[in-house]
Write an enzyme that holds these catalytic residues in place. Structure first.
Site, mmCIF file in Angstrom:
data_model
loop_
_atom_site.group_PDB
_atom_site.id
_atom_site.type_symbol
_atom_site.label_atom_id
_atom_site.label_comp_id
_atom_site.label_asym_id
_atom_site.label_seq_id
_atom_site.Cartn_x
_atom_site.Cartn_y
_atom_site.Cartn_z
ATOM 1 N N PHE A 135 0.854 -1.198 0.000
ATOM 2 C CA PHE A 135 0.000 0.000 0.000
ATOM 3 C C PHE A 135 0.880 1.236 0.000
ATOM 4 O O PHE A 135 1.777 1.361 0.834
ATOM 5 C CB PHE A 135 -0.919 0.019 1.225
ATOM 6 C CG PHE A 135 -1.874 1.183 1.196
ATOM 7 C CD1 PHE A 135 -3.011 1.141 0.395
ATOM 8 C CD2 PHE A 135 -1.626 2.340 1.925
ATOM 9 C CE1 PHE A 135 -3.881 2.229 0.330
ATOM 10 C CE2 PHE A 135 -2.494 3.429 1.868
ATOM 11 C CZ PHE A 135 -3.624 3.372 1.071
ATOM 12 N N ASP A 220 9.171 2.442 1.181
ATOM 13 C CA ASP A 220 8.063 3.238 1.691
ATOM 14 C C ASP A 220 8.017 2.996 3.202
ATOM 15 O O ASP A 220 7.568 1.958 3.670
ATOM 16 C CB ASP A 220 6.763 2.776 1.014
ATOM 17 C CG ASP A 220 5.534 3.472 1.588
ATOM 18 O OD1 ASP A 220 5.636 4.095 2.662
ATOM 19 O OD2 ASP A 220 4.462 3.366 0.961
ATOM 20 N N LYS A 249 3.183 10.020 8.188
ATOM 21 C CA LYS A 249 2.504 9.602 9.425
ATOM 22 C C LYS A 249 3.177 10.144 10.699
ATOM 23 O O LYS A 249 2.979 11.294 11.048
ATOM 24 C CB LYS A 249 2.395 8.081 9.465
ATOM 25 C CG LYS A 249 1.365 7.541 8.458
ATOM 26 C CD LYS A 249 1.005 6.107 8.763
ATOM 27 C CE LYS A 249 0.043 5.507 7.756
ATOM 28 N NZ LYS A 249 -1.355 5.795 8.010
HETATM 29 N N1 PLP Z 1 2.361 4.223 2.430
HETATM 30 C C1 PLP Z 1 2.101 3.440 3.480
HETATM 31 C C2 PLP Z 1 3.025 2.310 3.802
HETATM 32 C C3 PLP Z 1 0.974 3.674 4.264
HETATM 33 O O1 PLP Z 1 0.706 2.878 5.295
HETATM 34 C C4 PLP Z 1 0.125 4.750 3.923
HETATM 35 C C5 PLP Z 1 -1.097 5.022 4.703
HETATM 36 O O2 PLP Z 1 -1.622 4.185 5.384
HETATM 37 C C6 PLP Z 1 0.450 5.544 2.825
HETATM 38 C C7 PLP Z 1 1.579 5.247 2.104
HETATM 39 C C8 PLP Z 1 -0.409 6.697 2.415
HETATM 40 O O3 PLP Z 1 -0.253 7.742 3.307
HETATM 41 P P1 PLP Z 1 -1.301 8.960 3.308
HETATM 42 O O4 PLP Z 1 -2.602 8.400 3.738
HETATM 43 O O5 PLP Z 1 -0.710 9.930 4.294
HETATM 44 O O6 PLP Z 1 -1.337 9.503 1.939
#
Ligand code: PLP
Length: 398
Positions: A135, A220, A249
């Site tokens: 994700f 990520d 986050k």
């Molecule tokens: N990448 C990862 C690993 C995530 O867990 C998330 C959100 O849960 C995101 C990207 C996306 O982040 P945002 O919701 O701040 O755009």
């Protein structure tokens, strides 16, 4: 008066928020507008690293709020420079690009990887390898790279040149990577996709293969960063450095801020005008993040996270010994996933709702995994109280 019913009347229907409304919080506890107290093991989806209303973060925010809030990227600003310096000094990176959310940090990382390959090798080197159940956010590029088709379906043609492979599958990666690959993108521990840790051998092999094919390795760390797994960034525990890393986050502890980190040579592909963001590097968010990094990136915090993790796991193990609820409890640090045993498969949301009724906020990661991501400042008392409320909920569930 803002009530939960009005949410359904005025906001887009894309979320299904809990029925309670927040009133205020302190540390790992949150109170709703009816005065009920919750132990917050959801932390705003792994965001509130220092819990709610941390006094030092409140002060950092107030102090900056009295100076200036926003100048955009037509001017630099002190808090952004200081934060970039702290991130560079703490990591493999030499340069930082700021944005406002995890998806934007990843969008920047992906565009950067393509642009870097284009600059150095030509347009044919544009393929991206990513992983099933990964994700990376909700922009069109990040849902296309994310490995959960439900998030990209129905939005027209996805971005091309992306291959999804099974996570932790070394042979699949060996077979798929080529000189046309510009980047391999992964979470070092898949959060939303079920709290699945990467196999260190897989990550090491990915690094080797990227080097062999001159592809960039992107981690990520939007969810795993900021000491969540017991390291400032999870790559530090794996002993494998990425070429690009994304953070969001926990970085702002609740202020919207994200960062894309890279080495000088890679960052150079974002020359003047190539990419940008009006709010990226916002001084309010950066002032808070500076204070947060100062408080989180310490040996004591690392010990505290490992200690809390051990205690939370042992509490969950005891719960499981009594009720045989989970087939596996996995994850790292304060990012734990409890996979429901086959007889309870598909009931994670139901369990989460029961926890809430008993005064514990938790998350799910898919239909059959309960996810716990407490603030790093959770106290022993919070933990004990949370676990006993969870036990009460589990009795009802079982
Ligand atoms: N990448 C990862 C690993 C995530 O867990 C998330 C959100 O849960 C995101 C990207 C996306 O982040 P945002 O919701 O701040 O755009």
């Amino acid at each position: 008066m803002s009530t939960r019913e009005l949410h359904d009347q005025y906001l887009f229907p894309n979320y299904a928020p809990l029925q309670i409304m927040p009133s205020h919080g302190k540390g790992a506890r949150l109170w709703d507008t009816d005065g009920r107290e919750y132990i917050d093991f959801a932390a705003g989806i792994a965001v509130s690293a220092l819990g709610h209303a941390h006094p030092d973060l409140v002060t950092a925010l107030h102090e900056q709020a009295q100076k200036y809030w926003h100048v955009s990227n037509v001017m630099s600003n002190g808090p952004a420079i200081q934060l970039a310096k702290s991130l560079v000094e703490a990591t493999f990176a030499e340069r930082v690009f700021f944005s406002n959310s995890g998806a934007e940090a990843n969008e920047a990382a992906l565009k950067l990887a393509r642009r870097f390959a284009h600059d150095h090798f030509g347009p044919q080197k544009h393929e991206i390898i990513a992983f099933e159940n990964g994700f990376h956010g909700r922009t069109l590029f990040t849902v296309s790279v994310g490995g959960q088709p439900k998030y990209s379906e129905g939005f027209g043609p996805a971005i091309e040149g992306i291959t999804h492979l099974p996570y932790n599958d070394i042979s699949a990666l060996e077979a798929a990577i080529s000189d046309k690959t510009c980047a391999v993108m992964m979470e070092p521990l898949q959060g939303e996709g079920g709290v699945m840790p990467a196999d260190p051998a897989f990550v090491r092999r990915a690094r080797e293969l990227c080097d062999q094919h001159q592809a960039l390795l992107i981690f990520d760390e939007v969810q795993t960063g900021i000491m969540r797994t017991g390291e400032l960034y999870a790559y530090m525990g794996l002993g494998v450095e990425p070429d690009i890393l994304t953070s969001a986050k926990g970085l702002g502890g609740g202020m919207p801020i994200a960062a894309t980190l890279a080495k000088e040579q890679v960052a150079a592909s974002f020359g003047v005008g190539v990419h940008g963001s009006t709010f990226g590097g916002n001084p309010l968010a950066c002032a808070v993040a500076n204070k947060l990094i100062e408080l989180v990136n310490t040996p004591q915090m690392k010990v505290q996270v490992h200690d809390l993790s051990r205690r939370l796991r042992s509490g969950l193990d005891s719960l499981n010994n009594e009720f045989s609820l989970f087939s596996e409890i996995r994850g790292a640090g304060l990012l734990l996933g409890c996979e429901l045993a086959p007889e309870h498969a598909g009931r994670s949301r139901e369990l989460m709702d029961l926890f809430m009724e008993q005064g514990v906020l938790a998350l799910v990661a898919g239909d059959s995994v309960l996810r716990l991501v407490p603030p790093l400042v959770t106290t022993g008392e919070d933990l004990y109280e949370g676990l006993s409320r969870m036990t009460a909920a589990v009795k009802k569930f079982a």
